[in-house]
Design a protein around this motif. Structure first.
Motif, mmCIF file in Angstrom:
data_model
loop_
_atom_site.group_PDB
_atom_site.id
_atom_site.type_symbol
_atom_site.label_atom_id
_atom_site.label_comp_id
_atom_site.label_asym_id
_atom_site.label_seq_id
_atom_site.Cartn_x
_atom_site.Cartn_y
_atom_site.Cartn_z
ATOM 1 N N HIS A 67 4.430 12.435 40.888
ATOM 2 C CA HIS A 67 5.238 11.498 41.419
ATOM 3 C C HIS A 67 5.493 10.081 40.508
ATOM 4 C CE1 HIS A 67 1.452 9.593 42.975
ATOM 5 N NE2 HIS A 67 2.260 8.527 42.782
ATOM 6 N N SER A 68 6.662 9.512 40.586
ATOM 7 C CA SER A 68 6.990 8.445 39.973
ATOM 8 C C SER A 68 7.189 7.218 40.872
ATOM 9 C CB SER A 68 8.258 8.782 39.146
ATOM 10 O OG SER A 68 8.830 7.802 39.041
ATOM 11 N N THR A 69 7.247 6.063 40.381
ATOM 12 C CA THR A 69 7.485 5.098 41.191
ATOM 13 C C THR A 69 8.762 4.373 40.609
ATOM 14 O OG1 THR A 69 6.119 3.559 39.725
ATOM 15 C CG2 THR A 69 5.053 4.221 41.552
ATOM 16 N N GLU A 70 9.277 5.053 39.676
ATOM 17 C CA GLU A 70 10.746 4.530 38.907
ATOM 18 C C GLU A 70 11.746 5.113 39.974
ATOM 19 O OE1 GLU A 70 11.257 2.788 36.562
ATOM 20 O OE2 GLU A 70 8.829 2.693 35.909
ATOM 21 N N LEU A 72 12.149 7.830 43.854
ATOM 22 C CA LEU A 72 11.507 8.318 44.779
ATOM 23 C C LEU A 72 11.642 9.982 44.503
ATOM 24 C CD1 LEU A 72 9.927 9.079 47.063
ATOM 25 C CD2 LEU A 72 11.595 7.998 48.836
ATOM 26 N N PRO A 95 9.630 10.796 51.362
ATOM 27 C CA PRO A 95 8.117 10.774 51.343
ATOM 28 C C PRO A 95 7.500 11.955 51.920
ATOM 29 C CG PRO A 95 9.346 9.141 52.513
ATOM 30 C CD PRO A 95 10.185 10.012 52.106
ATOM 31 N N ARG B 524 16.848 4.811 50.080
ATOM 32 C CA ARG B 524 15.445 4.990 49.226
ATOM 33 C C ARG B 524 15.732 4.273 47.912
ATOM 34 N NH1 ARG B 524 16.081 11.051 49.063
ATOM 35 N NH2 ARG B 524 17.866 10.785 50.130
ATOM 36 N N SER B 526 13.381 2.560 44.350
ATOM 37 C CA SER B 526 12.320 2.110 43.655
ATOM 38 C C SER B 526 12.364 0.738 43.454
ATOM 39 C CB SER B 526 12.258 2.987 42.218
ATOM 40 O OG SER B 526 11.232 2.030 41.537
ATOM 41 N N ALA B 611 6.843 5.019 50.068
ATOM 42 C CA ALA B 611 6.749 6.300 49.696
ATOM 43 C C ALA B 611 5.649 6.691 48.495
ATOM 44 C CB ALA B 611 7.948 6.839 49.637
ATOM 45 N N THR B 612 5.921 5.879 47.505
ATOM 46 C CA THR B 612 4.943 6.384 46.521
ATOM 47 C C THR B 612 4.310 5.051 45.867
ATOM 48 O OG1 THR B 612 6.686 6.515 44.863
ATOM 49 C CG2 THR B 612 5.747 8.613 45.696
ATOM 50 N N ALA B 629 6.893 0.249 43.302
ATOM 51 C CA ALA B 629 6.779 1.451 44.409
ATOM 52 C C ALA B 629 8.011 1.811 44.728
ATOM 53 C CB ALA B 629 5.837 0.855 45.348
ATOM 54 N N THR B 630 8.065 3.041 45.297
ATOM 55 C CA THR B 630 9.178 3.434 45.990
ATOM 56 C C THR B 630 9.242 3.426 47.325
ATOM 57 O OG1 THR B 630 8.540 5.930 46.064
ATOM 58 C CG2 THR B 630 9.647 5.140 44.173
ATOM 59 N N PHE B 631 10.506 3.160 48.166
ATOM 60 C CA PHE B 631 10.334 2.815 49.763
ATOM 61 C C PHE B 631 11.605 3.596 50.025
ATOM 62 C CE2 PHE B 631 8.358 -0.766 47.565
ATOM 63 C CZ PHE B 631 7.652 -1.128 48.350
ATOM 64 N N GLN B 632 11.276 3.967 51.444
ATOM 65 C CA GLN B 632 12.485 4.575 52.234
ATOM 66 C C GLN B 632 12.629 3.472 53.388
ATOM 67 O OE1 GLN B 632 12.091 8.528 53.426
ATOM 68 N NE2 GLN B 632 13.872 8.844 53.906
#
Lengths: 156, 705
Positions: A67-70, A72, A95, B524, B526, B611-612, B629-632
């Motif tokens: 997985h990436s944080t760049e 989703l 997610p 969504r 990042s 999310a991540t 980080a990534t968010f939804q």
């Protein structure tokens, strides 16, 4: 039996409406539920089916999850439950469920809905994980001597 | 010590339940009071024994006795005592024992409540209950033994699935079991009435509150489950049309149908076979739900391990119970004939009947969709499945019909509605319907189903409010009370009717909450600290969420990454919100868990998912380079209404259930056979002095008709 006639008319009417709704519902929304092998075979045999929505279930390949944080984006691979040589690469842009675990310590079955794209990647829109073993089973292998010793050590 | 005693108690309970069952049936058949009494005492004894067995499991959990397979798999030393206690129902093995315990408690309660009533029915009621007790005890002894030992004592258990370490999850399953098990009592009464051949209104009177009790628990259980999914599963939804969710909905749907159609039987003496069928079907649905949930045969987020033995046992139970019930009904058909005939399609009977058919239609569609993969695989060899789109496409239109009926049923006259009755009761609500429709359309609501849900909801609410208003006004005038006192007394005098209306209000509000889904918003993204994300609410304003950064904490049981956001609504600060990702180390293997951040207002939820994060963060790194980080982010309009509606629904059901004057008296029920009823079997102008203008008009039109 005159009294029953209306009753049955109502029954038949509602039954007809429900049947119609179910029929159209099924034909509009049903998807084939395939294993990775079946999906790949189907795509090879008739490429026009490729972009159709399908449901696929396979076993998560340990260590394949990236997985990436760049952005989703989760990528991982699943293998056919009956033939470990058949792999399917998956992309997922939501997610993941918490029980998604590619550590390899558990057998994780992944059920996905989505499309198999021309590039050879399955683009999932929904991912469900099943791993009953997380919750149950696997009574600890008895390790009498060591376990006792460990116990004693802790107490001591 | 106590767990060992519990196991012994379970073993003793089996022969007693079987013996008691035989005694009860023989006592009933031979009219032998001593045998009947012994049978009842067996039930009390079994209840005591199962309590000891359950206590044994609880003690094993509280005392970390990991030599038990069940405790080892569902607990650990560092688990909070609260979750140790709820370990009793956390897994298959404990929950089936817990099921038996609940069933025995309800059985004893039923026997005690009927110690000087319905004595002709009770031996068979007890016999049926004991048969099911013996069934569940056998499963606990031979198939899913909670007291099975590993043969050695591990130092620690495997821990409880962190997803189940949630408040709602500890109360959702027991509530469901309470709903399921309490329905065994009405089923036992139904079977007894068939066996004895006493198919007058008595068995229905004896079971009405039981059915409402069961319905109350089933409703709560479904809502608790939704709440859990919403808070814990972290995908922003509350209902997935998952097979197990569907399974819990099925008995609820059929029981709801029964609660309505039974009023027709009470008021008009019709639909006796139908009602008998619904009681049987509801009970079969509880077994079917158990089968679906515990067999693991159908893909589901509920991860009971696949267990074919359990599958066959419950399938067998379903077949035998259904078969016996069917034979009994056919045998007694001559006694189940209707006292009256349908007179008009424009009548409350028709509305209720339509409501029944529609509810069963939903139940059928849900069953069909759930079993579809099995059916197609069996018929064609290839597996085809349907998901949420199918259930929504089928059930939303049917649900809207149901919603409309909720407004029509309560005020349309029995037998035959006169034009005057229709005008009087529907003119104003229909005007409100059209008014709301116009207003919503003009402010830009274009989603067809949502538009209809809100307008029909307004229609139903108007009907109910007008009913309350008319009733209160009439009572205030006749009894010379102030409006508030009159309102309270009005409800108190006929709890079942007014409680029912309050339930309807709750359902309407929940429906509107469901319709809010049509306007869900999602973004969504990042992000790095300092960045701002904006999301538009369907109500017109804009949320701006600024990412303040990620902090990590390490505690022995878990690693946490907590993202902090400050939130602005239309440029005004409204506070902060956090969302987390945890790696729970207290279970083996460690499990990641997301804790969503939810900010609720009266009309919508702002729902934030982390999310991540970079793996380094969960290893404890606070290095700034890993802050991305990534968010939804979701805006879920009207979701809070589902919980408010649920609360109102539960209140209404409790009002209906409250013991005492709420239930119409016997003489009142007799009187209501004339047709001058207000809808629930109570007299329109009864000894209670309750005489709303609707009641009068109803009775007038009924008499004229």
């Amino acid at each position: 039996m005159g009294r029953d006639r209306r009753f049955f008319a109502g029954l038949v009417g509602v039954a007809a409406v429900v049947t119609y709704l179910i029929y159209t519902g099924v034909s509009d929304t049903m998807v084939y539920y395939l294993t990775p092998s079946e999906l790949l075979a189907r795509a090879a045999a008739s490429p026009e089916t490729m972009e159709q929505g399908v449901k696929v279930s396979g076993m998560l390949v340990p260590g394949s999850h990236v997985h990436s944080t760049e952005e989703l984006l989760h990528t991982f691979a699943v293998e056919d439950p009956n033939d470990a040589s058949v792999l399917l690469n998956v992309e997922f842009r939501h997610p993941l469920p918490d029980t998604f675990d590619d550590s390899g310590e558990l057998e994780v079955e992944v059920v996905m809905q989505g499309r198999y794209l021309a590039g050879g990647v399955f683009q999932a829109t929904e991912v469900l994980t099943k791993c009953g073993s997380r919750y149950e089973a696997m009574p600890e292998p008895p390790q009498p001597a060591n376990a006792e010793a460990g116990d004693g050590g802790m107490i001591g | 010590m106590i767990p060992a005693l519990g196991e012994v108690a379970l073993w003793i309970a089996l022969p007693i339940s079987i013996w008691g069952c035989v005694l009860a049936f023989l006592g009933g058949r031979w009219s032998r009071g001593d045998l009947v009494l012994s049978g009842e005492r067996s039930t009390f004894a079994v209840t005591a024994l199962l309590s000891i067995a359950a206590l044994g499991v609880v003690v094993a959990f509280m005392g970390d006795q990991f030599q038990y397979w069940y405790v080892y798999n569902y607990s650990s030393t560092n688990l909070h005592p609260y979750y140790k206690f709820s370990g009793l129902w956390a897994g298959q093995r404990g929950s089936l024992l817990f099921w038996g315990l609940n069933l025995s408690l309800f059985s004893s309660l039923a026997l005690w409540m009927n110690r000087s009533r319905n004595r002709d029915l009770m031996p068979y009621v007890n016999g049926v209950l004991l048969a099911f007790l013996a069934f569940f005890i056998s499963i606990s002894l031979f198939v899913t033994p909670p007291f099975e030992q590993l043969g050695f004592t591990p130092t620690d258990g495997r821990g409880l699935n962190p997803q189940l370490q949630n408040y709602w999850m500890t109360i959702h399953p027991p509530t469901m079991y309470l709903g399921f098990t309490s329905f065994t009592v009405p089923f036992a009464f139904a079977m007894s009435a068939l066996m004895v051949g006493r198919l007058d209104a008595r068995w229905i009177q004896a079971t009405r509150k039981w059915i409402l009790t069961s319905w109350f628990f089933l409703s709560l259980a479904v809502i608790f489950g939704m709440r859990w999914a919403y808070e814990e599963l972290g995908w922003g939804g509350y209902w997935f049309w998952d097979p197990v969710e569907n399974a819990s909905l099925l008995p609820w749907l059929v029981a709801t149908a029964f609660l309505h159609s039974v009023m027709i039987q009470e008021s008009t003496g019709m639909l006796k076979v139908w009602n008998m069928g619904l009681v049987v079907l509801t009970f079969l649905m509880t077994i079917f739900a158990t089968f679906l949930t515990r067999s693991g045969l159908i893909e589901s987020v509920h991860s009971f391990a696949q267990n074919l033995t359990i599958a066959w046992i419950f399938l067998g139970c379903l077949g035998v119970t259904g078969g016996v019930a069917l034979v009994l009904i056919i045998w007694r058909l001559p006694l189940l004939s209707s006292d009256r005939q349908f007179e008009s399609m424009l009548s409350r009977e028709s509305a209720f009947l339509l409501n029944n058919l529609v509810l069963l239609g939903v139940a059928f569609a849900v069953t069909w969709g759930t079993l579809f993969p099995l059916i197609t695989e069996g018929l064609t060899g290839s597996k085809v499945s349907v998901g949420p789109p199918f259930f929504n496409q089928v059930n939303i239109p049917i649900g809207l019909i149901l919603l409309a009926l909720m407004g029509i049923g309560p005020v349309i006259a029995w037998r035959r509605a006169s034009p005057r009755n229709l005008r009087r009761n529907f003119l104003f609500p229909c005007a409100v319907f059209l008014g709301i429709l116009t207003i919503l359309f003009s402010v830009g609501v274009r989603h067809f189903y949502a538009l209809l849900t809100f307008s029909l909801g307004a229609f139903v609410l108007t009907v109910i409010v007008v009913e309350f208003w008319k009733g209160t006004r009439a009572r205030a005038r006749i009894e010379e009370e102030n409006s508030f006192t009159a309102f309270v007394h009005l409800i108190r005098r006929n709890r079942r009717r007014w409680g029912g209306y309050i339930v309807h209000v709750g359902v309407v509000i929940m429906f509107m909450g469901f319709a809010g889904t049509a306007y869900d918003r999602e973004v969504r993204q990042s992000m790095v600290p300092g960045e701002t994300l904006t999301i538009q609410s369907p109500f017109g304003y804009e949320y701006a969420l600024t990412y303040q950064g990620l902090s990590t904490t390490l505690v022995p049981s878990m690693r946490q990454a907590i993202a902090l956001f400050t939130v602005q609504k239309d440029g005004v600060d409204i506070g902060s919100i956090t969302t987390e990702r945890q790696l729970v180390l207290a279970v083996n293997p460690p499990q990641p868990i997301s804790q969503v951040g939810v900010r609720s207002t009266l009309v919508e939820d702002l729902y934030l998912i982390l999310a991540t994060v970079d793996d380094a963060v969960l290893l404890g790194s606070n290095d700034p380079q890993f802050q991305r980080a990534t968010f939804q982010v979701l805006v879920n309009p009207l979701v809070p209404w589902i919980w408010y509606g649920g609360l109102i629904l539960a209140t209404g059901a409790l009002i209906g259930l409250w013991p005492g004057a709420g239930a119409p008296t016997r003489s009142a029920r007799m009187g209501s056979r004339g047709g001058a009823s207000t809808g629930t079997g109570a007299p329109g102008v009864g000894p209670n002095g309750e005489a709303s203008s609707t009641d009068l008009s109803t009775s007038v039109s009924a008499t004229v008709g």
